[in-house]
Enzyme design. Structure first.
Site, short mmCIF file in Angstrom:
data_model
loop_
_atom_site.label_atom_id
_atom_site.label_comp_id
_atom_site.label_asym_id
_atom_site.label_seq_id
_atom_site.Cartn_x
_atom_site.Cartn_y
_atom_site.Cartn_z
N LYS A 119 0.81 -1.22 0.00
CA LYS A 119 0.00 0.00 0.00
C LYS A 119 0.84 1.27 0.00
O LYS A 119 0.45 2.29 -0.56
CB LYS A 119 -0.94 0.01 1.21
CG LYS A 119 -1.99 -1.08 1.19
CD LYS A 119 -3.04 -0.82 0.15
CE LYS A 119 -4.17 -1.83 0.22
NZ LYS A 119 -5.14 -1.67 -0.88
N GLU B 267 -9.65 5.88 3.13
CA GLU B 267 -10.44 4.77 3.68
C GLU B 267 -9.47 3.62 3.95
O GLU B 267 -8.39 3.58 3.35
CB GLU B 267 -11.51 4.32 2.69
CG GLU B 267 -11.04 3.33 1.61
CD GLU B 267 -9.96 3.85 0.70
OE1 GLU B 267 -9.89 5.06 0.47
OE2 GLU B 267 -9.14 3.03 0.20
N SER C 167 1.69 -9.80 -1.08
CA SER C 167 1.37 -8.37 -1.01
C SER C 167 1.61 -7.75 0.37
O SER C 167 1.79 -6.54 0.49
CB SER C 167 -0.08 -8.14 -1.43
OG SER C 167 -0.92 -8.94 -0.63
#
Ligand SMILES: O=C(O)c1ccccc1N[C@@H]1O[C@H](COP(=O)(O)O)[C@@H](O)[C@H]1O
Length: 601
Positions: free
Chosen positions: A294, A316, A583
């Protein structure tokens, strides 16, 4: 065009803000918004003649209703009580009869109404209406009611009204709580709501942006007029920044010196041996500062926000990884940060909530809907609508209106670019298969993008099958979804036949989103990427495998890709190469692992 009514007006400032609406409502029923006939008359006098003046009553006497009709004067009367047909016939102006819709029996009742208009609303809480809650619009699916007589109310606001219009095509939409702040009418929200419906509804936007931001048939900018300026400003800023050498140098400096890139492509020797098929490599996004991919995107967007002169960030988060990445970058770059997170996700991801707070971010709990990621996106969008001048919405996945899906993909493409170079370096050729998990789809699109033109490379996106794709509890949007608009883009989503967005389920907080990035839908549409679905149980079993065989505890999201990789590997030979995008790391999921894995282990 759908008409707009602003209800519960009590002050001149708000009446003025509502003067471009089609109707204004004055509440004479028991309510915190109740006013006297005299007050309503004074306010109504300030409105243009073309605006309908509607009085709201609950089981009032006929004398009171007639007095208000005459003195305000009212052009319509709205009845929320148990008024009889005779009562309705005695009213000399048009009548709106309101119905609380809880079940199909309520729908049958409204079909029998003799009133000029039928208003559908959620059941009241303290009073007969104005609760700010939505009802299940799909109940009206088979209703035999002329849309020209239909007025939709109940929990509408600037974000969901487009969907209400798309689902029900009503004559009018009626709002009260959705244009209030802390219980008082808010002039800005009133104007935004009216503009959203009249000036540029979601439907109308479709035509204006056909050329921009589409991946095949998917994507676009399905946003209200009030966001269009910000979206266009962002589009222009990003177009400029992405070709600016200084911006790129800055971005890559942070990736290297702060995130710790480049991340290794680790040869998984024991996994390779255990599966007995292809050589398995792992792309290690779990090693990034903050624990997941991210941050690649958060840095890029934060730098862009600063370039645009915006020093406030709203985001969010689902699993909390994007929230933590955003809070981290905001701390580093001295930006103000608000993160919306579903109450359910806050419960599941307490460690990340604390991390965000420690980093100085404000974490806003979202209790609406399923209290998960989609609801957090709704709230972040609402916040952006009202703070758009100085705030950037730092969306965490390849979702939302253009340019977000393209921009997020570009910032995440560092994953695929590094992988490509690394595998060529190690093996002297491209891999045969690459797998990545897909929620909104940002790690997957970042990994896949640099390989899309390489037809020899099989690309597999892995969604969450939750408790099974044939149950109601899954998040397999590409496998089971249908086309529609969600959060500003045309995509595939989990919805019922009336366009009501359904709740998605996955044990992994980062995958339970009911939509998916539009580029993924396009890549599926043209047959370039395959999408599979893996259950909660399969993902948990893969957590154990990767932990025990490679000493890498993956995030629940990434474990979905590992589980599908095992199935794919079973049909591959030892001369082939398979890459899995890990990830993120599993620290954030430790409470879930502790709860669920004792038996399985
Ligand atoms: O607004 C009120 O306080 C009210 C009180 C009693 C009956 C009806 C009332 N308002 C109506 O309720 C709906 C929905 O409002 P909201 O947007 O969910 O707050 C609307 O029709 C108002 O006219």
């Amino acid at each position: 065009m759908t008409k707009v009514k602003i209800c519960g007006l009590q002050e001149l400032e708000h009446v003025r803000a509502a003067s471009t609406a089609d109707a204004a409502g004055f509440v004479f029923a028991p309510s915190r918004r109740r006013i006297s006939i005299e007050q309503a008359a004074a306010l109504a006098a300030e409105l243009p003649e073309s605006v309908e003046k509607i009085g709201v009553f609950v089981n009032a006497g006929l004398d009171e209703v007639l007095e208000a009709v005459q003195k305000v004067p009212l052009s319509m009367v709205q009845l929320h009580g148990d008024e009889t047909d005779d009562f309705i016939r005695s009213i000399p102006v048009k009548v709106v009869q309101a119905f609380s819709v809880r079940d199909i029996e309520d729908v049958k009742k409204l079909e029998r109404s003799i009133a000029d208009f039928v208003l559908v609303d959620a059941p009241g809480i303290d009073f007969r209406g104005g609760s700010g809650r939505t009802f299940d619009w799909s109940l009206l699916g088979g209703a035999s009611i002329d849309p020209e007589r239909l007025i939709v109310a109940g929990g509408l606001d600037a974000v969901n009204v487009g969907q209400a219009i798309n689902s029900l095509a009503p004559y009018m939409v009626d709002v009260s709580s959705g244009v209030e702040t802390e219980g008082n009418k808010d002039a800005d929200k009133i104007k935004i709501f009216i503009k959203t419906v009249k000036g540029d509804s979601m439907q109308q936007t479709t035509g204006t942006v056909k050329e921009t931001g589409f991946f095949g048939r998917f994507g676009g900018q399905f946003v209200p007029e009030t966001l269009m300026k910000a979206v266009k400003e962002l589009e222009a800023a990003y177009t400029e920044a992405k070709d600016d050498a200084d911006f790129q140098a800055d971005y890559h400096k942070y990736l290297k010196e702060y995130v710790g890139r480049e991340q290794p492509l680790t040869y998984a020797a024991r996994l390779t041996e255990a599966w007995g098929g292809p050589k398995v490599y792992l792309k290690r996004e779990d090693l990034n500062h903050t624990g997941a991919h991210k941050i690649n995107n958060a840095i890029g967007q934060a730098l862009l926000a600063i370039r645009m002169g915006k020093r406030k960030i709203v985001a969010e988060t689902g699993a909390g990884q994007h929230g933590v990445a955003t809070a981290t970058i905001c701390a580093l770059l001295d930006l103000e940060c608000v993160v919306f997170m579903g109450e359910e996700d806050i419960r599941r991801q307490q460690l990340n909530v604390f991390r965000m707070k420690l980093l100085g971010a404000k974490v806003e709990s979202v209790t609406k809907g399923s209290a998960t990621l989609k609801d957090a996106v709704n709230e972040a969008l609402r916040y952006w609508v009202t703070n758009v001048e100085d705030t950037h919405y730092l969306i965490g996945s390849a979702l939302g209106p253009h340019p977000f899906p393209t921009m997020v993909r570009d910032f995440q493409s560092v994953i695929g670019r590094e992988t490509r170079e690394q595998i060529l370096d190690k093996e002297g050729r491209l891999p045969d298969v690459i797998l990545a998990c897909v929620g909104g789809g940002s790690n997957a699109i970042g990994m896949f993008h640099p390989f899309v033109e390489d037809e020899s490379v099989r690309l597999i996106g892995v969604e969450a099958a939750g408790e099974g794709v044939d149950t109601a509890r899954h998040a397999a949007t590409l496998t089971k979804g249908t086309e529609g608009v969600l959060h500003g883009a045309y995509m595939k989503l989990l919805q019922d036949e009336n366009g009501q967005v359904q709740e998605a389920h996955s044990i992994s907080a980062g995958l339970d989103y009911p939509g998916v990035g539009p580029e993924h839908v396009h890549l599926e549409d043209i047959g370039r990427v395959e999408y599979k679905a893996v259950t909660d149980e399969e993902a948990l079993a893969s957590v154990i495998k990767l932990s025990r065989l490679e000493g890498i505890i993956p995030a629940l999201e990434s474990a979905h890709a590992v589980a599908e990789a095992e199935k794919t590997a079973a049909a591959m030979g030892s001369d082939e190469i398979l890459i899995i995008c890990v990830s993120g790391r599993g620290d954030k999921d430790m409470a879930t692992y502790a709860e669920k894995l004792e038996g399985l282990a």
